[in-house]
Design a protein around this motif. Sequence first.
Motif, PDB file in Angstrom:
ATOM      1  N   LEU A  28       0.814  -1.208   0.000  1.00 16.92           N
ATOM      2  CA  LEU A  28       0.000   0.000   0.000  1.00 16.92           C
ATOM      3  C   LEU A  28       0.853   1.267   0.000  1.00 16.92           C
ATOM      4  N   TYR A  29       2.006   1.199   0.662  1.00 18.07           N
ATOM      5  CA  TYR A  29       2.835   2.394   0.831  1.00 18.07           C
ATOM      6  C   TYR A  29       4.049   2.414  -0.106  1.00 18.07           C
ATOM      7  N   ALA A  30       4.333   1.304  -0.778  1.00 17.77           N
ATOM      8  CA  ALA A  30       5.473   1.284  -1.692  1.00 17.77           C
ATOM      9  C   ALA A  30       5.190   2.203  -2.875  1.00 17.77           C
ATOM     10  N   PRO A  31       6.065   3.170  -3.142  1.00 13.81           N
ATOM     11  CA  PRO A  31       5.789   4.137  -4.205  1.00 13.81           C
ATOM     12  C   PRO A  31       6.114   3.589  -5.586  1.00 13.81           C
ATOM     13  N   ASP A  32       5.560   4.249  -6.587  1.00 10.50           N
ATOM     14  CA  ASP A  32       5.973   4.028  -7.965  1.00 10.50           C
ATOM     15  C   ASP A  32       7.306   4.748  -8.142  1.00 10.50           C
ATOM     16  N   ARG A  33       8.382   4.001  -8.206  1.00 10.77           N
ATOM     17  CA  ARG A  33       9.700   4.619  -8.189  1.00 10.77           C
ATOM     18  C   ARG A  33      10.025   5.368  -9.481  1.00 10.77           C
ATOM     19  N   ALA A  34       9.205   5.183 -10.490  1.00 14.44           N
ATOM     20  CA  ALA A  34       9.436   5.921 -11.732  1.00 14.44           C
ATOM     21  C   ALA A  34       9.007   7.382 -11.610  1.00 14.44           C
ATOM     22  N   THR A  35       8.217   7.683 -10.588  1.00 15.37           N
ATOM     23  CA  THR A  35       7.693   9.036 -10.413  1.00 15.37           C
ATOM     24  C   THR A  35       8.243   9.641  -9.129  1.00 15.37           C
ATOM     25  N   PRO A  36       8.986  10.735  -9.202  1.00 18.18           N
ATOM     26  CA  PRO A  36       9.465  11.389  -7.976  1.00 18.18           C
ATOM     27  C   PRO A  36       8.290  11.759  -7.082  1.00 18.18           C
ATOM     28  N   ARG A  37       8.512  11.620  -5.776  1.00 13.10           N
ATOM     29  CA  ARG A  37       7.416  11.861  -4.832  1.00 13.10           C
ATOM     30  C   ARG A  37       7.979  12.457  -3.547  1.00 13.10           C
ATOM     31  N   LEU A  38       7.300  13.481  -3.061  1.00 14.71           N
ATOM     32  CA  LEU A  38       7.613  14.030  -1.743  1.00 14.71           C
ATOM     33  C   LEU A  38       6.432  13.750  -0.822  1.00 14.71           C
ATOM     34  N   ARG A  39       6.674  12.860   0.124  1.00 14.81           N
ATOM     35  CA  ARG A  39       5.659  12.511   1.112  1.00 14.81           C
ATOM     36  C   ARG A  39       5.960  13.247   2.411  1.00 14.81           C
ATOM     37  N   VAL A  40       4.909  13.581   3.124  1.00 14.17           N
ATOM     38  CA  VAL A  40       5.050  14.150   4.454  1.00 14.17           C
ATOM     39  C   VAL A  40       4.295  13.253   5.418  1.00 14.17           C
ATOM     40  N   ASN A  41       4.893  12.946   6.553  1.00 18.12           N
ATOM     41  CA  ASN A  41       4.270  12.064   7.533  1.00 18.12           C
ATOM     42  C   ASN A  41       4.110  12.809   8.847  1.00 18.12           C
ATOM     43  N   PHE A  42       2.871  12.866   9.341  1.00 16.91           N
ATOM     44  CA  PHE A  42       2.588  13.543  10.604  1.00 16.91           C
ATOM     45  C   PHE A  42       1.524  12.770  11.379  1.00 16.91           C
ATOM     46  N   VAL A  43       1.479  13.022  12.680  1.00 14.76           N
ATOM     47  CA  VAL A  43       0.402  12.550  13.533  1.00 14.76           C
ATOM     48  C   VAL A  43      -0.192  13.771  14.215  1.00 14.76           C
ATOM     49  N   GLN A  44      -1.512  13.762  14.403  1.00 22.16           N
ATOM     50  CA  GLN A  44      -2.138  14.875  15.113  1.00 22.16           C
ATOM     51  C   GLN A  44      -3.292  14.373  15.964  1.00 22.16           C
ATOM     52  N   SER A  45      -3.654  15.176  16.962  1.00 24.65           N
ATOM     53  CA  SER A  45      -4.792  14.850  17.822  1.00 24.65           C
ATOM     54  C   SER A  45      -6.097  15.188  17.102  1.00 24.65           C
ATOM     55  N   LEU A  46      -7.205  14.781  17.698  1.00 26.28           N
ATOM     56  CA  LEU A  46      -8.507  15.083  17.103  1.00 26.28           C
ATOM     57  C   LEU A  46      -8.750  16.586  17.000  1.00 26.28           C
ATOM     58  N   ASP A  47      -8.194  17.353  17.923  1.00 32.01           N
ATOM     59  CA  ASP A  47      -8.396  18.797  17.899  1.00 32.01           C
ATOM     60  C   ASP A  47      -7.231  19.536  17.249  1.00 32.01           C
ATOM     61  N   GLY A  48      -6.407  18.813  16.466  1.00 27.03           N
ATOM     62  CA  GLY A  48      -5.462  19.462  15.579  1.00 27.03           C
ATOM     63  C   GLY A  48      -4.082  19.742  16.121  1.00 27.03           C
ATOM     64  N   SER A  49      -3.710  19.157  17.261  1.00 29.73           N
ATOM     65  CA  SER A  49      -2.375  19.397  17.802  1.00 29.73           C
ATOM     66  C   SER A  49      -1.381  18.377  17.252  1.00 29.73           C
ATOM     67  N   ALA A  50      -0.171  18.858  16.948  1.00 27.39           N
ATOM     68  CA  ALA A  50       0.890  17.979  16.459  1.00 27.39           C
ATOM     69  C   ALA A  50       1.678  17.337  17.583  1.00 27.39           C
ATOM     70  N   THR A  51       1.459  17.778  18.822  1.00 29.69           N
ATOM     71  CA  THR A  51       2.227  17.255  19.953  1.00 29.69           C
ATOM     72  C   THR A  51       1.351  17.170  21.203  1.00 29.69           C
ATOM     73  N   VAL A  52       1.835  16.393  22.152  1.00 29.59           N
ATOM     74  CA  VAL A  52       1.335  16.404  23.529  1.00 29.59           C
ATOM     75  C   VAL A  52       2.550  16.562  24.427  1.00 29.59           C
ATOM     76  N   ASP A  53       2.539  17.576  25.270  1.00 26.24           N
ATOM     77  CA  ASP A  53       3.695  17.888  26.115  1.00 26.24           C
ATOM     78  C   ASP A  53       4.962  18.098  25.278  1.00 26.24           C
ATOM     79  N   GLY A  54       4.801  18.686  24.111  1.00 23.24           N
ATOM     80  CA  GLY A  54       5.933  19.061  23.287  1.00 23.24           C
ATOM     81  C   GLY A  54       6.470  18.001  22.364  1.00 23.24           C
ATOM     82  N   LEU A  55       5.928  16.777  22.433  1.00 21.16           N
ATOM     83  CA  LEU A  55       6.422  15.685  21.591  1.00 21.16           C
ATOM     84  C   LEU A  55       5.282  15.031  20.838  1.00 21.16           C
TER      85      LEU A  55
END
Length: 255
Positions: A28-55
């Motif tokens: 599912l996550y293996a890219p088509d290597r013939a096409t350059p791709r920039l992926r961004v990976n993040f986790v967030q809370s339900l209310d939109g925070s990227a961290t809890v206690d700074g991490l």
Amino acid sequence: MTVPPTPDIVELFPLPSAPLPPEELLALYAPDRATPRLRVNFVQSLDGSATVDGLSGSLGGPADKVVFDILRGVSDVVLVGAGTARAEGYGALTVDERFHGWREALRMPVHPAMALVSGRLDLDPASDLFAKAPRRPLVFTSKAAPPDARRRLAPVADVVDAGDERVDPALVVRELHERGLTQILCEGGPSFFGDLIAADLVDELCLTISPVLEGGIGPRIARAGGDTVVPRHLELAGLLRSGSLLLSRWARAAR
């Protein structure tokens, strides 16, 4: 009474499906290597925070860690801001042995390259991130970076100018492509993600939504560096769940 037309609405929950075996999850996550791709990976809370206690780590879970490892395992390079690398305690970039055969079959190095973005070059050359790195890291900076910091890092990393006064994300991507590193995984932080959005460089966002309400203290996953905001539209490319944790993929909309 006339009922106005409504958009197509499809019920996705609950999803009556069996757990995916590791090889299907990887596919599912293996890219088509013939096409350059920039992926961004993040986790967030339900209310939109990227961290809890700074991490960010406490927002994830076992499933998020599995996807995190897969994204690294299928990438040519992991790109991260220096502030995120310091805050999250990054060490030497290696991938688990289970990805080695997959990478070698595609004639890829066993481990992806590490690339950092730092305007001030405020990095410790003696840290494990450099001292134990299986591949010599790249550090993208600007021509205005302090010369003494540049000299400290030169023995352990390739320091590359990508802008005059500040780092230009488009130049970073171009430099990576010229080195044959076309499958790029960006792991943050919010300021650099904001720069990538503004430059319209994001091809895919892998976003884990944690079933947590953080309370509004933490930052967003992206933070704009300027006043101009240009919306970038993505399309839902995949949605998985593990318990109440949602793992989504959003890809650049067709042009």
